[in-house]
Design a protein around this motif. Sequence first.
Motif, PDB file in Angstrom:
ATOM      1  N   LEU A 207     112.499 -73.525  50.063  1.00 34.73           N
ATOM      2  CA  LEU A 207     111.541 -73.797  48.987  1.00 34.73           C
ATOM      3  C   LEU A 207     110.746 -72.562  48.583  1.00 34.73           C
ATOM      4  N   HIS A 208     110.363 -71.741  49.556  1.00 39.91           N
ATOM      5  CA  HIS A 208     109.419 -70.679  49.217  1.00 39.91           C
ATOM      6  C   HIS A 208     110.031 -69.290  49.120  1.00 39.91           C
ATOM      7  N   TYR A 209     111.184 -69.083  49.733  1.00 41.42           N
ATOM      8  CA  TYR A 209     111.727 -67.730  49.718  1.00 41.42           C
ATOM      9  C   TYR A 209     113.044 -67.597  48.964  1.00 41.42           C
ATOM     10  N   SER A 210     113.845 -68.681  48.912  1.00 44.87           N
ATOM     11  CA  SER A 210     115.107 -68.533  48.200  1.00 44.87           C
ATOM     12  C   SER A 210     114.891 -68.896  46.737  1.00 44.87           C
ATOM     13  N   HIS A 211     115.850 -68.535  45.889  1.00 45.80           N
ATOM     14  CA  HIS A 211     115.681 -68.850  44.468  1.00 45.80           C
ATOM     15  C   HIS A 211     115.892 -70.339  44.214  1.00 45.80           C
TER      16      HIS A 211
ATOM     17  N   GLY B 111     106.904 -80.954  40.861  1.00 41.51           N
ATOM     18  CA  GLY B 111     106.552 -79.643  40.345  1.00 41.51           C
ATOM     19  C   GLY B 111     105.553 -78.859  41.178  1.00 41.51           C
ATOM     20  N   TYR B 112     105.033 -79.468  42.226  1.00 37.80           N
ATOM     21  CA  TYR B 112     103.980 -78.795  42.981  1.00 37.80           C
ATOM     22  C   TYR B 112     103.997 -79.275  44.424  1.00 37.80           C
TER      23      TYR B 112
ATOM     24  N   LEU C 229     111.143 -76.385  42.065  1.00 43.46           N
ATOM     25  CA  LEU C 229     109.820 -76.457  41.433  1.00 43.46           C
ATOM     26  C   LEU C 229     109.954 -76.638  39.923  1.00 43.46           C
ATOM     27  N   ALA C 230     110.889 -75.895  39.333  1.00 45.19           N
ATOM     28  CA  ALA C 230     111.063 -75.973  37.882  1.00 45.19           C
ATOM     29  C   ALA C 230     111.577 -77.356  37.472  1.00 45.19           C
TER      30      ALA C 230
ATOM     31  N   ASN D  51     112.670 -72.052  43.595  1.00 44.47           N
ATOM     32  CA  ASN D  51     112.190 -71.920  42.217  1.00 44.47           C
ATOM     33  C   ASN D  51     112.837 -72.977  41.328  1.00 44.47           C
ATOM     34  N   TRP D  52     114.121 -73.240  41.582  1.00 44.18           N
ATOM     35  CA  TRP D  52     114.825 -74.260  40.795  1.00 44.18           C
ATOM     36  C   TRP D  52     114.193 -75.625  41.025  1.00 44.18           C
TER      37      TRP D  52
ATOM     38  N   PHE E 188     112.100 -71.878  54.123  1.00 43.91           N
ATOM     39  CA  PHE E 188     112.840 -70.755  53.544  1.00 43.91           C
ATOM     40  C   PHE E 188     113.403 -71.142  52.188  1.00 43.91           C
TER      41      PHE E 188
END
Lengths: 272, 339
Positions: B193-197, B274-275, B203-204, B200-201, B191
């Motif tokens: 990693l893939h659904y919350s913002h 990053g991935y 990964l960035a 995104n942080w 949740f």
Amino acid sequence: MTAPLLKLTNINKSFGPIDVLIDISLEVNAGEVLCLLGDNGAGKSTLIKILSGVHKATSGTVGMRGKIVDFNSPRDAGDHGIATVHQFGGTFPLMSIGRSFFVGEEPKKGWGPFKILDRKRANDIAVKAVRELGITRIDDGDRLVGGLSGGERQALAIARAVHFGASVLILDEPTAALGVKEAAHVLRIVLQARQRGIAVIFITHNVIHALTVGDHFAVLIKGAKAADFRKGERTREEITDLMAGGEHMAELEAEIAAYMASHDGHPPPVAE
Amino acid sequence: MSNQTRRPALGNLLRRPETGSLLGLVTVFVFFAVFGGADFASATGAASWLNVAASLGIVALPIGLLMIAGELDISIGSMIPAGSMAVAIVSGHFHAPILVGIGTALAIGAVVGFINGVLVVRTAVPSFIVTLGTLFAVAGLVLGLSVILTGTTSVGIKAGPEAKWLLGHFIGGTFQVTIFWWIAAALLFGFVLHYSHYGNWILAMGGDKVSARNAGIPTERVTILLFMCSGVSAAFVGLSQAILYNSAQVSAGQSYIFNAIISVVVGGVLLTGGYGSVVGIVLGTITFAIVNQGIYYTGFDANWASLIIGILLLLAVLMNNTFRKLALAYSPARGKSRT
């Protein structure tokens, strides 16, 4: 005329004993493209870093819309509407277009701790924003940024800046790594940004690109502003001369003149 | 734009970081199902690798997130024994309530994670070096304190039935209850990693830390939190093992360091950050556990397991690289079937 959107007054910057920028004053108005020209090491990137809040000027002021501003961080500059796009544009090659577009500003849906990232909305907005800039090849927000061409990445980064309400767009050598066709596309996007009333600071050492889009030009040589002129006031040759060490040329001419003055008007002998 | 929802399946599949690891898992499973025979495919066979996967998986998940964020934590190798020793000393040796023991163990995990995080953020020393330091420091501390407090390096603990039921019993005599904790952790991390913002942080941050910070992400806070997560998770694995086996040893857990990293990398996470995906980490963990345990069901000498794991790791990295290239290059056919 109202106060310029961005105004630099007597900016000096030294790193220890080295003066990198000397007494730079510049103005940029909304809906205008300022081309910042200069050879490598002329201080262009230091100037950008001051504008984008990475460095602080040693002395001098930055004003926006007539008010003095003080940037403590890149975030600060961003809040004032200054967005910087670097040469390689998208900096998160392994993120999707939609996700990277919204880094730090993610759209969310749901409630409380269960708010989730609204991927579909992020993708839709990102794709729409890029398409508005004429990149119609992009239609899937799940594509990875690293799979885009250099020009498309620039467009994505510019679209992002425009979307988040940038009023000053700093483009750091956006065309340097691009082919002729892609560069032309990026230049067209620069003109679109200008049309939307954004002040664009376009850093380049390609005089042709500068002349195509620029309204106002400033040439930096060794940290000092060597020239500041409007469109049409100088020819391409004059600007190229100026950039290609115009200063060195002037020195050489002065030497020759001095030689002639002290040798009854004879030019210096040329070694065969 | 309504056709945006109907993506070609190939593109979506290629773009997923776990595609390579899924293929790896299927290959490994088929291999051992063929050579391991009926015993490997039975419930006890499944339990043997699921039990290994569960404890490993609980530490591999936060390690995976750290790696996606561009960091690494090898101090888990001594955080796991620190967690077991903490609960055994507090609740076993000093007879404090089990909740106090569990609380102490988790708190130690959080503190060590916090120290790791702060050191990495403040000093800009690579996290491998920082956590290598805390790996040894914590190991020494645990050994020294155990001897001072209990006079031994192995402490017994008798947990009550509730604690046993929750953390340390075998369901049906074969499946560790830890498997459910692992599933819960995977859902939670998935949740995040893939659904919350926050995902995104993360990964960035792994993609480009400077740009992430410039975009307004509190990179330092996120880094510290991620290190705390891995510290707490490692302590949790340690304490649940102590409760399961009724005893704790000072030296157990060094093998987790590399096993967790292997699981994460086999799962398609990019070492430089990053991935990556949580599904991939889970698949990678299962793959590792199957190789690790499956060998005992075959006629081969168990010594060959490391060889298989080594080759598997190299293959996984090569395959993941290939898939990443395909994902980058993939774009739907242009100008066709668009309306």
